[in-house]
Design a protein around this motif. Structure first.
Motif, PDB file in Angstrom:
ATOM      1  N   ARG A  91     -11.432 -19.791   6.375  1.00 49.91           N
ATOM      2  CA  ARG A  91     -10.216 -19.445   6.244  1.00 49.91           C
ATOM      3  C   ARG A  91      -9.932 -18.516   5.179  1.00 49.91           C
ATOM      4  O   ARG A  91      -9.237 -17.205   5.306  1.00 49.91           O
ATOM      5  N   MET A  92     -10.516 -18.583   4.003  1.00 52.21           N
ATOM      6  CA  MET A  92     -10.620 -17.457   3.043  1.00 52.21           C
ATOM      7  C   MET A  92     -11.110 -16.234   3.590  1.00 52.21           C
ATOM      8  O   MET A  92     -10.565 -15.155   3.027  1.00 52.21           O
ATOM      9  N   ILE A  93     -12.305 -16.413   4.367  1.00 54.86           N
ATOM     10  CA  ILE A  93     -12.943 -14.961   4.896  1.00 54.86           C
ATOM     11  C   ILE A  93     -12.105 -14.281   5.665  1.00 54.86           C
ATOM     12  O   ILE A  93     -11.906 -13.270   5.616  1.00 54.86           O
ATOM     13  N   ARG A  94     -11.414 -15.359   6.730  1.00 54.74           N
ATOM     14  CA  ARG A  94     -10.395 -14.453   7.503  1.00 54.74           C
ATOM     15  C   ARG A  94      -9.511 -13.708   6.876  1.00 54.74           C
ATOM     16  O   ARG A  94      -8.920 -12.949   7.476  1.00 54.74           O
ATOM     17  N   HIS A  95      -8.775 -14.449   5.937  1.00 55.55           N
ATOM     18  CA  HIS A  95      -7.709 -13.820   5.128  1.00 55.55           C
ATOM     19  C   HIS A  95      -7.951 -12.623   4.579  1.00 55.55           C
ATOM     20  O   HIS A  95      -7.426 -11.569   4.625  1.00 55.55           O
ATOM     21  N   SER A  96      -9.250 -12.540   4.089  1.00 50.88           N
ATOM     22  CA  SER A  96      -9.811 -11.265   3.318  1.00 50.88           C
ATOM     23  C   SER A  96      -9.904 -10.121   4.272  1.00 50.88           C
ATOM     24  O   SER A  96      -9.733  -8.926   3.939  1.00 50.88           O
ATOM     25  N   GLU A  97     -10.634 -10.490   5.457  1.00 51.13           N
ATOM     26  CA  GLU A  97     -10.642  -9.548   6.414  1.00 51.13           C
ATOM     27  C   GLU A  97      -9.538  -8.940   7.113  1.00 51.13           C
ATOM     28  O   GLU A  97      -9.325  -7.740   7.265  1.00 51.13           O
ATOM     29  N   ARG A  98      -8.319  -9.940   7.055  1.00 52.08           N
ATOM     30  CA  ARG A  98      -7.075  -9.159   7.695  1.00 52.08           C
ATOM     31  C   ARG A  98      -6.484  -8.452   6.590  1.00 52.08           C
ATOM     32  O   ARG A  98      -5.957  -7.516   6.854  1.00 52.08           O
ATOM     33  N   ASN A  99      -6.578  -8.647   5.262  1.00 52.77           N
ATOM     34  CA  ASN A  99      -6.020  -7.829   4.312  1.00 52.77           C
ATOM     35  C   ASN A  99      -6.792  -6.396   4.291  1.00 52.77           C
ATOM     36  O   ASN A  99      -6.224  -5.453   4.024  1.00 52.77           O
ATOM     37  N   ALA A 100      -8.227  -6.478   4.344  1.00 54.40           N
ATOM     38  CA  ALA A 100      -8.996  -5.482   4.598  1.00 54.40           C
ATOM     39  C   ALA A 100      -8.427  -4.431   5.516  1.00 54.40           C
ATOM     40  O   ALA A 100      -8.380  -3.204   5.683  1.00 54.40           O
ATOM     41  N   TRP A 101      -8.231  -5.078   7.066  1.00 55.51           N
ATOM     42  CA  TRP A 101      -8.014  -4.246   8.256  1.00 55.51           C
ATOM     43  C   TRP A 101      -6.664  -3.652   8.011  1.00 55.51           C
ATOM     44  O   TRP A 101      -6.397  -2.549   8.474  1.00 55.51           O
TER      45      TRP A 101
END
Length: 109
Positions: A91-101
């Protein structure tokens, strides 16, 4: 008092009101960074809780984009804990990926 679009200026009218405060802030930050770098390179900094924290304060910033994650109260309470489960980590990795995109259009190579 100032109004939007017309900030308060000093009597000599060249510098706005926050110039001197900003100048002092930048000077103090640069001086602290210089002192930490000297202590780090000479090996005089000590470890706190078995961790060398000097790299946290002497890291170099490149670029003008800072991606800050949205953190809740749970995240602040458990910031120093190990990851509880694989699902939490994913969940934390997905959240970070969304912030990056979300900010990807501002990143230049």
């Amino acid at each position: 008092t100032g109004v939007p679009g017309r900030p308060i200026r000093w009597p000599w009218r060249r510098y706005r009101g926050g110039f001197l405060v900003h100048l002092i802030e930048v000077w103090l930050k640069e001086d602290m960074t210089k002192n930490l770098l000297i202590l780090q390179k000479t090996g005089l900094l000590f470890n706190v809780l078995g961790v060398d924290w000097s790299y946290l304060f002497t890291q170099q910033n490149h670029g003008e984009l800072t991606i800050v994650p949205t953190a809740g109260a749970f995240d602040y309470l458990h910031v120093m804990d190990n990851v509880q489960s694989k699902e939490y980590f994913v969940r934390m990795i997905r959240h970070s990926e969304r912030n990056a995109w979300r900010n990807f259009t501002q990143i230049q190579f």
